[in-house]
Design an enzyme around this catalytic site. Structure first.
Site, PDB file in Angstrom:
ATOM      1  N   ASP A 131      60.104  -0.938 -16.857  1.00  0.00           N
ATOM      2  CA  ASP A 131      59.122  -1.046 -16.648  1.00  0.00           C
ATOM      3  C   ASP A 131      59.172  -2.359 -16.694  1.00  0.00           C
ATOM      4  OD1 ASP A 131      57.138   1.053 -16.169  1.00  0.00           O
ATOM      5  OD2 ASP A 131      56.470   0.446 -18.805  1.00  0.00           O
ATOM      6  N   ARG A 182      58.720   1.666  -8.334  1.00  0.00           N
ATOM      7  CA  ARG A 182      57.818   1.779  -8.411  1.00  0.00           C
ATOM      8  C   ARG A 182      57.524  -0.360  -7.646  1.00  0.00           C
ATOM      9  NH1 ARG A 182      55.960   1.407 -13.996  1.00  0.00           N
ATOM     10  NH2 ARG A 182      56.056   3.142 -14.372  1.00  0.00           N
TER      11      ARG A 182
HETATM   12  C1  LIG Z   1      51.998   3.752 -12.257  1.00  0.00           C
HETATM   13  C2  LIG Z   1      51.785   1.612 -12.796  1.00  0.00           C
HETATM   14  C3  LIG Z   1      52.701   1.294 -13.363  1.00  0.00           C
HETATM   15  C4  LIG Z   1      52.147  -0.010 -13.282  1.00  0.00           C
HETATM   16  N1  LIG Z   1      53.292  -0.718 -13.897  1.00  0.00           N
HETATM   17  C5  LIG Z   1      53.190  -1.750 -13.794  1.00  0.00           C
HETATM   18  C6  LIG Z   1      54.570  -2.692 -14.579  1.00  0.00           C
HETATM   19  O1  LIG Z   1      55.887  -2.358 -15.226  1.00  0.00           O
HETATM   20  N2  LIG Z   1      54.490  -4.297 -14.883  1.00  0.00           N
HETATM   21  C7  LIG Z   1      53.746  -4.590 -14.376  1.00  0.00           C
HETATM   22  O2  LIG Z   1      53.409  -6.051 -14.261  1.00  0.00           O
HETATM   23  N3  LIG Z   1      52.143  -3.894 -13.835  1.00  0.00           N
HETATM   24  C8  LIG Z   1      52.538  -2.556 -13.873  1.00  0.00           C
HETATM   25  N4  LIG Z   1      51.034  -2.434 -13.265  1.00  0.00           N
HETATM   26  C9  LIG Z   1      49.869  -2.917 -13.364  1.00  0.00           C
HETATM   27  C10 LIG Z   1      50.015  -3.237 -11.870  1.00  0.00           C
HETATM   28  O3  LIG Z   1      51.059  -4.346 -11.864  1.00  0.00           O
HETATM   29  C11 LIG Z   1      48.813  -4.579 -11.786  1.00  0.00           C
HETATM   30  O4  LIG Z   1      48.366  -4.976 -12.549  1.00  0.00           O
HETATM   31  C12 LIG Z   1      47.392  -2.782 -11.555  1.00  0.00           C
HETATM   32  O5  LIG Z   1      48.479  -1.667 -10.756  1.00  0.00           O
HETATM   33  C13 LIG Z   1      45.903  -3.650 -10.944  1.00  0.00           C
HETATM   34  O6  LIG Z   1      46.398  -3.331  -9.328  1.00  0.00           O
HETATM   35  P1  LIG Z   1      45.954  -2.322  -8.227  1.00  0.00           P
HETATM   36  O7  LIG Z   1      47.461  -2.492  -7.560  1.00  0.00           O
HETATM   37  O8  LIG Z   1      45.500  -1.327  -8.633  1.00  0.00           O
HETATM   38  O9  LIG Z   1      45.354  -3.726  -7.518  1.00  0.00           O
HETATM   39  P2  LIG Z   1      44.126  -4.006  -7.324  1.00  0.00           P
HETATM   40  O10 LIG Z   1      43.642  -5.176  -6.288  1.00  0.00           O
HETATM   41  O11 LIG Z   1      44.398  -4.758  -9.408  1.00  0.00           O
HETATM   42  O12 LIG Z   1      42.509  -3.112  -7.834  1.00  0.00           O
HETATM   43  C14 LIG Z   1      42.292  -2.108  -6.649  1.00  0.00           C
HETATM   44  C15 LIG Z   1      41.276  -1.064  -7.445  1.00  0.00           C
HETATM   45  O13 LIG Z   1      41.623  -0.596  -8.322  1.00  0.00           O
HETATM   46  C16 LIG Z   1      40.684  -0.526  -9.549  1.00  0.00           C
HETATM   47  N5  LIG Z   1      40.739  -0.750 -10.640  1.00  0.00           N
HETATM   48  C17 LIG Z   1      42.630  -0.974 -10.436  1.00  0.00           C
HETATM   49  N6  LIG Z   1      42.795  -1.936 -11.891  1.00  0.00           N
HETATM   50  C18 LIG Z   1      41.859  -1.181 -12.387  1.00  0.00           C
HETATM   51  C19 LIG Z   1      41.232  -1.305 -14.111  1.00  0.00           C
HETATM   52  N7  LIG Z   1      42.354  -1.845 -14.923  1.00  0.00           N
HETATM   53  N8  LIG Z   1      40.291  -0.392 -14.463  1.00  0.00           N
HETATM   54  C20 LIG Z   1      39.302   0.564 -13.522  1.00  0.00           C
HETATM   55  N9  LIG Z   1      39.598   0.192 -12.221  1.00  0.00           N
HETATM   56  C21 LIG Z   1      41.024  -0.672 -11.611  1.00  0.00           C
HETATM   57  C22 LIG Z   1      39.168  -1.092  -9.143  1.00  0.00           C
HETATM   58  O14 LIG Z   1      38.187  -0.083  -8.150  1.00  0.00           O
HETATM   59  C23 LIG Z   1      39.699  -2.347  -8.634  1.00  0.00           C
HETATM   60  O15 LIG Z   1      38.611  -2.869  -6.819  1.00  0.00           O
HETATM   61  C24 LIG Z   1      51.542  -0.590 -12.816  1.00  0.00           C
HETATM   62  C25 LIG Z   1      50.130   0.218 -12.604  1.00  0.00           C
HETATM   63  C26 LIG Z   1      50.761   1.346 -12.324  1.00  0.00           C
HETATM   64  C27 LIG Z   1      49.482   1.975 -11.582  1.00  0.00           C
END
Ligand SMILES: Cc1cc2nc3c(=O)[nH]c(=O)nc-3n(C[C@H](O)[C@H](O)[C@H](O)COP(=O)(O)OP(=O)(O)OC[C@H]3O[C@@H](n4cnc5c(N)ncnc54)[C@H](O)[C@@H]3O)c2cc1C
Length: 305
Positions: A131, A182
């Site tokens: 990560d 990722r």
């Molecule tokens: C498999 C995976 C691994 C990850 N690993 C890392 C990592 O190693 N380092 C790191 O910094 N970040 C990591 N993240 C988190 C990432 O950086 C974002 O903070 C997170 O995915 C929210 O952003 P989004 O791309 O979904 O977009 P956004 O624009 O934030 O969200 C898009 C839509 O998704 C839904 N959504 C998003 N988050 C949530 C939530 N928590 N609860 C409910 N609905 C939600 C909402 O409907 C929102 O409108 C990871 C995320 C995923 C999916």
């Protein structure tokens, strides 16, 4: 970045809040995002996700370990996780944080710890993803990833965050390795000197990274719940003739469950990240910051008690 998001991430450091949330949080709602407080509790969750056609990864929650002996326990726990995945026949790999394995103590310690786990995973035909954490760890994380790849380990990947200005250059430097990456937007509180404060810039950077990564020779994990970005990845891959084996979608356990299954139905590979363990506090706070409406979800459960 929204003010609420910053506020939640900043409040996460308060020991009083931590005590309160640790005490009541799992029952009140953390269970929506965390597969269980133990490996035994997580296994049936991972199996159920697999049965629905979803791949999974799991993480023993924890980060920022400052004691070398404690990192040895984390390594032992991950060896057990890998062995258990094999014994249970799960379609699950492992994602871990280098600060859980000692990166804040000594980079070489973290490198040795993760190298041993990557080796163990290889013997079990499994895969380890590293990560990405706060920006101060990015250089060391990428150095460790590169050193693992250069010493012949193929079953390891890492993560790039589109909110950091530096990331496009990092990607360009990694592409010759045919990396397994990722792509995420980024979950930590970062200053505007190094990270895009506005969501639309983070999203635009994500599109650039996505296209560059899909256009390279490696494997791209499109880790977002953002449907616009997901559909963009699908149409870009179709237009460029990029086969479905070269990418997958990744989402978090408890977030956009219907969308996960819909993508499986459309024939795409989807992996759900389903972490476990008693140290779920920081993970939960990041999930709340991403969608402040989740705080209401927790509070509603508190009222219903
Ligand atoms: C498999 C995976 C691994 C990850 N690993 C890392 C990592 O190693 N380092 C790191 O910094 N970040 C990591 N993240 C988190 C990432 O950086 C974002 O903070 C997170 O995915 C929210 O952003 P989004 O791309 O979904 O977009 P956004 O624009 O934030 O969200 C898009 C839509 O998704 C839904 N959504 C998003 N988050 C949530 C939530 N928590 N609860 C409910 N609905 C939600 C909402 O409907 C929102 O409108 C990871 C995320 C995923 C999916």
């Amino acid at each position: 970045m929204s003010a609420l998001r910053s506020l939640i991430l900043a409040a996460a450091d308060s020991p009083r809040l931590q005590r309160f949330v640790q005490r009541y949080g799992f029952r009140l709602g953390a269970a929506r995002f965390v597969a269980g407080e133990s490996l035994d509790a997580a296994v049936p969750v991972l199996r159920r996700l697999n049965d629905q056609g979803l791949l999974t990864n799991t993480t023993l929650l924890g980060e920022g370990v400052y004691d070398e002996a404690a990192t040895r326990e984390v390594v032992a726990a991950y060896r057990e996780v890998l062995d258990r995945i094999r014994a249970e026949g799960l379609r699950t790999n492992v994602a871990l944080k280098l600060t859980h394995l000692g990166l804040s103590i000594d980079e070489e310690l973290a490198r040795r710890n993760v190298a041993g786990l990557v080796e163990h995973a290889a013997q079990l035909s499994n895969f380890v993803r590293i990560d990405m954490e706060e920006s101060r760890h990015v250089d060391a994380t990428l150095r460790i990833y590169r050193s693992l790849r250069e010493s012949g380990h193929e079953n390891v990947g890492t993560v790039l965050q589109s909110y950091l200005f530096r990331t496009e250059e990092d990607l360009a430097a990694l592409l010759p390795l045919a990396p397994n990456l990722r792509l995420v937007k980024g979950a930590y509180l970062e200053p505007p000197e190094i990270a895009y404060p506005r969501k639309r810039d983070v999203d635009a950077a994500y599109v650039r990274l996505l296209e560059a990564s899909l256009g390279g020779a490696g494997f791209t994990a499109v880790a977002t719940h953002d449907e616009t970005l997901i559909e963009h990845a699908i149409s870009f891959a179709r237009e460029q003739g990029i086969p479905k084996q070269r990418f997958q979608f990744q989402m978090l356990y408890g977030v956009r469950t219907r969308l996960q299954l819909e993508l499986v139905r459309r024939g795409f590979e989807v992996l759900v990240a389903a972490p476990y363990g008693p140290e779920w506090y920081r993970y939960l706070m990041r999930r709340l910051a991403e969608r402040p409406a989740n705080v209401l979800f927790l509070l509603r459960n508190l009222v219903r008690g």
